[in-house]
Each structure stands twice: as structure tokens, then as C-alpha cells.
Design a protein around this motif. Structure first.
Motif, PDB file in Angstrom:
ATOM      1  N   ARG A  21     -44.551  13.774 -35.488  1.00  6.28           N
ATOM      2  CA  ARG A  21     -44.150  12.376 -35.239  1.00  6.28           C
ATOM      3  C   ARG A  21     -42.985  12.288 -34.258  1.00  6.28           C
ATOM      4  O   ARG A  21     -42.802  11.263 -33.599  1.00  6.28           O
ATOM      5  N   GLU A  22     -42.192  13.370 -34.157  1.00  9.44           N
ATOM      6  CA  GLU A  22     -41.084  13.394 -33.183  1.00  9.44           C
ATOM      7  C   GLU A  22     -41.533  13.965 -31.836  1.00  9.44           C
ATOM      8  O   GLU A  22     -40.713  14.183 -30.946  1.00  9.44           O
ATOM      9  N   GLY A  23     -42.839  14.244 -31.695  1.00 12.50           N
ATOM     10  CA  GLY A  23     -43.381  14.676 -30.410  1.00 12.50           C
ATOM     11  C   GLY A  23     -43.473  16.169 -30.201  1.00 12.50           C
ATOM     12  O   GLY A  23     -43.895  16.624 -29.127  1.00 12.50           O
ATOM     13  N   LEU A  24     -43.085  16.953 -31.219  1.00 16.25           N
ATOM     14  CA  LEU A  24     -43.155  18.407 -31.090  1.00 16.25           C
ATOM     15  C   LEU A  24     -44.597  18.889 -31.248  1.00 16.25           C
ATOM     16  O   LEU A  24     -45.406  18.243 -31.927  1.00 16.25           O
ATOM     17  N   ALA A  25     -44.910  20.022 -30.640  1.00  9.38           N
ATOM     18  CA  ALA A  25     -46.222  20.655 -30.840  1.00  9.38           C
ATOM     19  C   ALA A  25     -46.143  21.402 -32.171  1.00  9.38           C
ATOM     20  O   ALA A  25     -45.657  22.522 -32.255  1.00  9.38           O
ATOM     21  N   ALA A  26     -46.597  20.748 -33.237  1.00  8.29           N
ATOM     22  CA  ALA A  26     -46.343  21.237 -34.586  1.00  8.29           C
ATOM     23  C   ALA A  26     -47.494  22.103 -35.085  1.00  8.29           C
ATOM     24  O   ALA A  26     -48.662  21.735 -34.972  1.00  8.29           O
ATOM     25  N   ILE A  27     -47.131  23.260 -35.641  1.00  4.01           N
ATOM     26  CA  ILE A  27     -48.105  24.244 -36.124  1.00  4.01           C
ATOM     27  C   ILE A  27     -47.889  24.452 -37.616  1.00  4.01           C
ATOM     28  O   ILE A  27     -46.767  24.755 -38.056  1.00  4.01           O
ATOM     29  N   HIS A  28     -48.967  24.322 -38.393  1.00  2.00           N
ATOM     30  CA  HIS A  28     -48.895  24.607 -39.827  1.00  2.00           C
ATOM     31  C   HIS A  28     -49.101  26.104 -40.035  1.00  2.00           C
ATOM     32  O   HIS A  28     -50.178  26.617 -39.749  1.00  2.00           O
ATOM     33  N   PHE A  29     -48.071  26.786 -40.527  1.00  2.00           N
ATOM     34  CA  PHE A  29     -48.138  28.234 -40.721  1.00  2.00           C
ATOM     35  C   PHE A  29     -48.936  28.566 -41.974  1.00  2.00           C
ATOM     36  O   PHE A  29     -48.641  28.066 -43.070  1.00  2.00           O
ATOM     37  N   LYS A  30     -49.936  29.428 -41.808  1.00  2.00           N
ATOM     38  CA  LYS A  30     -50.709  29.933 -42.949  1.00  2.00           C
ATOM     39  C   LYS A  30     -50.523  31.448 -43.078  1.00  2.00           C
ATOM     40  O   LYS A  30     -50.281  31.954 -44.162  1.00  2.00           O
ATOM     41  N   ASP A  31     -50.658  32.144 -41.968  1.00  2.00           N
ATOM     42  CA  ASP A  31     -50.429  33.594 -41.951  1.00  2.00           C
ATOM     43  C   ASP A  31     -50.195  33.989 -40.492  1.00  2.00           C
ATOM     44  O   ASP A  31     -50.472  33.209 -39.573  1.00  2.00           O
ATOM     45  N   PRO A  32     -49.662  35.200 -40.259  1.00  2.00           N
ATOM     46  CA  PRO A  32     -49.323  35.597 -38.883  1.00  2.00           C
ATOM     47  C   PRO A  32     -50.507  35.584 -37.914  1.00  2.00           C
ATOM     48  O   PRO A  32     -50.346  35.172 -36.754  1.00  2.00           O
ATOM     49  N   ASP A  33     -51.677  36.016 -38.358  1.00  2.00           N
ATOM     50  CA  ASP A  33     -52.827  36.051 -37.450  1.00  2.00           C
ATOM     51  C   ASP A  33     -53.231  34.652 -37.009  1.00  2.00           C
ATOM     52  O   ASP A  33     -53.538  34.407 -35.839  1.00  2.00           O
ATOM     53  N   ASP A  34     -53.213  33.714 -37.948  1.00  2.00           N
ATOM     54  CA  ASP A  34     -53.533  32.329 -37.614  1.00  2.00           C
ATOM     55  C   ASP A  34     -52.469  31.747 -36.682  1.00  2.00           C
ATOM     56  O   ASP A  34     -52.788  31.028 -35.731  1.00  2.00           O
ATOM     57  N   LEU A  35     -51.216  32.084 -36.932  1.00  2.00           N
ATOM     58  CA  LEU A  35     -50.126  31.611 -36.066  1.00  2.00           C
ATOM     59  C   LEU A  35     -50.329  32.116 -34.640  1.00  2.00           C
ATOM     60  O   LEU A  35     -50.170  31.357 -33.675  1.00  2.00           O
ATOM     61  N   ARG A  36     -50.688  33.391 -34.492  1.00  2.00           N
ATOM     62  CA  ARG A  36     -50.924  33.956 -33.161  1.00  2.00           C
ATOM     63  C   ARG A  36     -52.014  33.165 -32.432  1.00  2.00           C
ATOM     64  O   ARG A  36     -51.855  32.791 -31.270  1.00  2.00           O
ATOM     65  N   ARG A  37     -53.092  32.856 -33.153  1.00  2.00           N
ATOM     66  CA  ARG A  37     -54.192  32.087 -32.545  1.00  2.00           C
ATOM     67  C   ARG A  37     -53.724  30.687 -32.141  1.00  2.00           C
ATOM     68  O   ARG A  37     -54.078  30.185 -31.064  1.00  2.00           O
ATOM     69  N   GLN A  38     -52.927  30.058 -32.989  1.00  2.00           N
ATOM     70  CA  GLN A  38     -52.473  28.690 -32.685  1.00  2.00           C
ATOM     71  C   GLN A  38     -51.516  28.680 -31.485  1.00  2.00           C
ATOM     72  O   GLN A  38     -51.564  27.761 -30.661  1.00  2.00           O
ATOM     73  N   LEU A  39     -50.647  29.687 -31.390  1.00  2.00           N
ATOM     74  CA  LEU A  39     -49.750  29.775 -30.229  1.00  2.00           C
ATOM     75  C   LEU A  39     -50.544  30.050 -28.952  1.00  2.00           C
ATOM     76  O   LEU A  39     -50.269  29.470 -27.895  1.00  2.00           O
ATOM     77  N   GLN A  40     -51.548  30.914 -29.062  1.00  2.00           N
ATOM     78  CA  GLN A  40     -52.399  31.190 -27.894  1.00  2.00           C
ATOM     79  C   GLN A  40     -53.128  29.915 -27.457  1.00  2.00           C
ATOM     80  O   GLN A  40     -53.273  29.657 -26.260  1.00  2.00           O
ATOM     81  N   ALA A  41     -53.547  29.100 -28.423  1.00  2.00           N
ATOM     82  CA  ALA A  41     -54.234  27.842 -28.105  1.00  2.00           C
ATOM     83  C   ALA A  41     -53.315  26.865 -27.379  1.00  2.00           C
ATOM     84  O   ALA A  41     -53.784  25.994 -26.631  1.00  2.00           O
ATOM     85  N   LEU A  42     -51.998  27.028 -27.570  1.00  2.00           N
ATOM     86  CA  LEU A  42     -51.029  26.193 -26.848  1.00  2.00           C
ATOM     87  C   LEU A  42     -50.704  26.761 -25.461  1.00  2.00           C
ATOM     88  O   LEU A  42     -49.865  26.227 -24.746  1.00  2.00           O
ATOM     89  N   GLY A  43     -51.362  27.868 -25.112  1.00  2.00           N
ATOM     90  CA  GLY A  43     -51.170  28.445 -23.785  1.00  2.00           C
ATOM     91  C   GLY A  43     -50.135  29.544 -23.724  1.00  2.00           C
ATOM     92  O   GLY A  43     -49.752  29.991 -22.638  1.00  2.00           O
TER      93      GLY A  43
END
Length: 218
Positions: free
Chosen positions: A188-210
Motif C-alpha cells: 500500500r506504500e508502493g513497495l515491491a512487497a514479497i511474502h517470504f515462505k522459504d529461501p528458494d521461493d524468495l530467490r524466484r520472486q526476486l528474480q521475477a522482479l528482475g
């Protein structure tokens, strides 16, 4: 390409903000209370639900002093005095270690010269324990600790404080948290917000952000 999709891909993230508890550092009061309650899991869960419960602990994250918190809980449940005192006196036993896969991602972001910040709901009186144990906390340009500011996530005020203090551009800032309500508040404050589940998923989500992170180390 749809406009919304191109807007997502053109974020050019330059800053990553980490939550700490259960993203980089494991935290669970059960790590301590299993020792105190032994095999009686039901009694332990009742204690954590009714005596030293989440809302009670959050008041320390918001700046309440531990001596006041302990006194308040003992007044409510005098029979549990020893276990209540242990919550603060043996607090270090609630953090058994780091989450290695996330620390690896933090290391890779640091090597790529991303701006690194942290925003954590944490008591000002116990944060030094983590600082002494986890050298990677020294890698952050800054850490906003709720107990010092007397505001906790998901209050929008703490996100605005972070943005203003470090002159962030929300649209180029990724924010990682294991709590969905904090993720929603950051978005809501405009940040690219990622819901952390586990490190592998986090890596994929960061890669999806470029963010060009390598594959996980073998």
C-alpha cells in the motif's frame, strides 16, 4: 505486452529491505518453552496462547519495557511467574540460528551492491542479542527496529519512516516479510512487497522482479 506487466518489469530494483525474524533469523518461543514444559505440549501451547501470547509480546515490539510486561503478566497469572520471567531472562534461547538460504541471498545481493536495509518488529531491549550473534546484521546500511521507534508493522507510519529516513524510492525498493499483513501494508506504500515462505521461493520472486541472482549454491 500488457501495460501492467511492463510496469512490473521496469521497476529496476536497487534497494532490498528485509524483515529479520523468521526471514533471516529463526525465532520461536517454543524453542525455549519445550525445555520448560517438557512433553506437555498442550500446557505449553496454552501458556503461549493465554499468558505470554502474541499480543503481549507485540507490546514489547512497540516499546513497552520488559520489566513492565513481566509484572503485568505475573499479575494476571501468578502461578506462572517462573515461566513468565523466563520469556525475557532466557529470550536468547528463542533464536536458535540463522536461516542459511536467506543469508546466502543477502550475501549475493551485497556482492551485487544492492542497497540493503532491514525493518523489524523487535524489542529494543533484546535486539542487541541478535546483533552480537549474527554478523550479517552489520551488512545493512540501516535497521529500523520497532521497539526503538515505538511503532510496529503493519502501521503505515513505520514504512513511511523507513522511506523518509533512507530517501527510498518505493517503486525501486523490494520489501520481504513473512507476515502477509506486513506485506500488504508495504504494498500500500508502493513497495515491491514479497511474502517470504522459504529461501528458494524468495530467490524466484526476486528474480521475477528482475534481480539477476545466480542459482542456489550446491
Amino acid at each position: 505486452m500488457h501495460h501492467s506487466q511492463s510496469a512490473t518489469l521496469s521497476r529496476d530494483i536497487d534497494t532490498v529491505v528485509f524483515d529479520l525474524g523468521n526471514v533471516l533469523i529463526r525465532w520461536d518461543p517454543r524453542n525455549l518453552y519445550r525445555k520448560l514444559f517438557g512433553p506437555d505440549e498442550a500446557a505449553m501451547e496454552q501458556f503461549l496462547a493465554e499468558v505470554c501470547h502474541t499480543e503481549w509480546n507485540e507490546q514489547q515490539d512497540r516499546g513497552r519495557l520488559w520489566k513492565d510486561a513481566v509484572a503485568e503478566a505475573i499479575e494476571r497469572h501468578p502461578a506462572h511467574e517462573a515461566n513468565i520471567r523466563a520469556y525475557f531472562e532466557r529470550w536468547a534461547e528463542m533464536i536458535p540460528g540463522e536461516i542459511a538460504g536467506t543469508v546466502e541471498i543477502l550475501t549475493q545481493l551485497r556482492e551485487r551492491n544492492f542497497r540493503l536495509l532491514a525493518l523489524t518488529n523487535w524489542s529494543a531491549e533484546t535486539f542487541h542479542i541478535a546483533e552480537e550473534r549474527f554478523p550479517f546484521l552489520g551488512w545493512f546500511e540501516g535497521i529500523v527496529v520497532s521497539g526503538r521507534e515505538r511503532i510496529i508493522k503493519p502501521d503505515p507510519a513505520i514504512f513511511r519512516l523507513l522511506i523518509e529516513r533512507y530517501a527510498l524510492r518505493p517503486e525501486t525498493t523490494a520489501f520481504i516479510d513473512d507476515s502477509i499483513r506486513n506485506v500488504d501494508a508495504a504494498a500500500r506504500e508502493g513497495l515491491a512487497a514479497i511474502h517470504f515462505k522459504d529461501p528458494d521461493d524468495l530467490r524466484r520472486q526476486l528474480q521475477a522482479l528482475g534481480i539477476a541472482l545466480p542459482a542456489r549454491d550446491a
